[in-house]
Write a protein that holds these residues in place. Sequence first.
Motif, PDB file in Angstrom:
ATOM      1  N   PRO A 178       0.831  -1.208   0.000  1.00 51.61           N
ATOM      2  CA  PRO A 178       0.000   0.000   0.000  1.00 51.61           C
ATOM      3  C   PRO A 178       0.862   1.253   0.000  1.00 51.61           C
ATOM      4  O   PRO A 178       1.894   1.317   0.681  1.00 51.61           O
ATOM      5  CB  PRO A 178      -0.807  -0.123   1.294  1.00 51.61           C
ATOM      6  N   VAL A 179       0.457   2.244  -0.784  1.00 54.39           N
ATOM      7  CA  VAL A 179       1.155   3.525  -0.853  1.00 54.39           C
ATOM      8  C   VAL A 179       0.179   4.607  -0.409  1.00 54.39           C
ATOM      9  O   VAL A 179      -0.914   4.736  -0.962  1.00 54.39           O
ATOM     10  CB  VAL A 179       1.663   3.820  -2.277  1.00 54.39           C
ATOM     11  N   ALA A 180       0.578   5.384   0.580  1.00 50.92           N
ATOM     12  CA  ALA A 180      -0.320   6.389   1.151  1.00 50.92           C
ATOM     13  C   ALA A 180      -0.653   7.478   0.136  1.00 50.92           C
ATOM     14  O   ALA A 180       0.210   7.908  -0.630  1.00 50.92           O
ATOM     15  CB  ALA A 180       0.309   7.015   2.391  1.00 50.92           C
ATOM     16  N   ARG A 181      -1.884   7.929   0.161  1.00 45.89           N
ATOM     17  CA  ARG A 181      -2.329   9.000  -0.729  1.00 45.89           C
ATOM     18  C   ARG A 181      -1.465  10.247  -0.552  1.00 45.89           C
ATOM     19  O   ARG A 181      -1.079  10.896  -1.527  1.00 45.89           O
ATOM     20  CB  ARG A 181      -3.800   9.315  -0.445  1.00 45.89           C
ATOM     21  N   LEU A 222      -5.871  -1.224  -6.666  1.00 42.82           N
ATOM     22  CA  LEU A 222      -6.746  -1.491  -5.529  1.00 42.82           C
ATOM     23  C   LEU A 222      -6.742  -0.352  -4.515  1.00 42.82           C
ATOM     24  O   LEU A 222      -5.725   0.323  -4.314  1.00 42.82           O
ATOM     25  CB  LEU A 222      -6.314  -2.790  -4.844  1.00 42.82           C
ATOM     26  N   THR A 223      -7.864  -0.147  -3.875  1.00 43.69           N
ATOM     27  CA  THR A 223      -7.998   0.846  -2.816  1.00 43.69           C
ATOM     28  C   THR A 223      -7.653   0.223  -1.477  1.00 43.69           C
ATOM     29  O   THR A 223      -8.122  -0.878  -1.151  1.00 43.69           O
ATOM     30  CB  THR A 223      -9.435   1.401  -2.759  1.00 43.69           C
ATOM     31  N   PHE A 227      -6.314   4.861   3.592  1.00 40.64           N
ATOM     32  CA  PHE A 227      -4.860   4.973   3.497  1.00 40.64           C
ATOM     33  C   PHE A 227      -4.432   5.466   2.122  1.00 40.64           C
ATOM     34  O   PHE A 227      -3.864   6.536   1.977  1.00 40.64           O
ATOM     35  CB  PHE A 227      -4.213   3.620   3.803  1.00 40.64           C
ATOM     36  N   GLY A 228      -4.702   4.684   1.101  1.00 41.45           N
ATOM     37  CA  GLY A 228      -4.245   5.050  -0.237  1.00 41.45           C
ATOM     38  C   GLY A 228      -4.563   3.968  -1.243  1.00 41.45           C
ATOM     39  O   GLY A 228      -5.682   3.438  -1.278  1.00 41.45           O
ATOM     40  N   TYR A 229      -3.550   3.574  -2.018  1.00 42.27           N
ATOM     41  CA  TYR A 229      -3.769   2.602  -3.098  1.00 42.27           C
ATOM     42  C   TYR A 229      -2.583   1.642  -3.200  1.00 42.27           C
ATOM     43  O   TYR A 229      -1.478   1.912  -2.679  1.00 42.27           O
ATOM     44  CB  TYR A 229      -3.951   3.333  -4.440  1.00 42.27           C
ATOM     45  N   LYS A 230      -2.813   0.530  -3.875  1.00 37.82           N
ATOM     46  CA  LYS A 230      -1.726  -0.377  -4.191  1.00 37.82           C
ATOM     47  C   LYS A 230      -2.013  -1.060  -5.499  1.00 37.82           C
ATOM     48  O   LYS A 230      -3.183  -1.165  -5.938  1.00 37.82           O
ATOM     49  CB  LYS A 230      -1.530  -1.427  -3.084  1.00 37.82           C
TER      50      LYS A 230
END
Length: 235
Positions: A178-181, A222-223, A227-230
């Motif tokens: 996951p990468v934070a917005r 993916l959401t 948090f953000g997206y991956k």
Amino acid sequence: MAPTKRTILVIDDEPHIVMGLRDALEFEGFRVIAAGKGKEGIALARSEGPDAIILDLMLPDVNGYAVCEELRRINAVVPILMLTARSQETDKIRGLDAGADDYVTKPFGVNELIARIRAIFRRAHAARGAPTIPETLSLGEATVNFTAQTVSARGREHSLSFYEVELLRMLAERAGQPVARDEILTKIWGLEGSSTNRTVDNFIVKLRKKIERSPDKPQHILTVYGFGYKLATPQ
């Protein structure tokens, strides 16, 4: 001891553009040197060893493509961003073939240009360090070509904007994580995170429409709620 500032060489014969770039880049912490002619720019590149070069295609003394080729002979890896009023695809391809790393057409937004400079530095750092992603990426039925800035899916080809490419690159470099917005917003757009800023979400929507078979039920982008997206790990 304060860290050494990165030096950016601007080769452009329009004083108001040089002044605007100097003000914006110095505000961002860069050292800026400038030349109004191609030969002067080449000489500065030799003497100063800049960390990046912004090169105007239309110069009063030397063809910008020839300047780019000479700059490449001086330094094979220095990032070069070509700046021009021309927007035809053939001009862009010729500029990239001459050795440019990126291409911006006038009129341009200063914030986007700075984001492109930072993206070029990120890619250069990745090339010197950990292995980076390949120039093509398969996501189910879609194939992303980072060099051509296109995605092909289900018999159709879509163009990708600079920000779409950089967003995909960032997610692909950390596929499965996951990468934070806020991190995306800071590193790609150069903006501080904000709960009301929907820029990243809007671009994710655009990418899903081009890549996913069912954008409302994504399988690849993916959401991570709250948090953000991956990016799902490519199979």
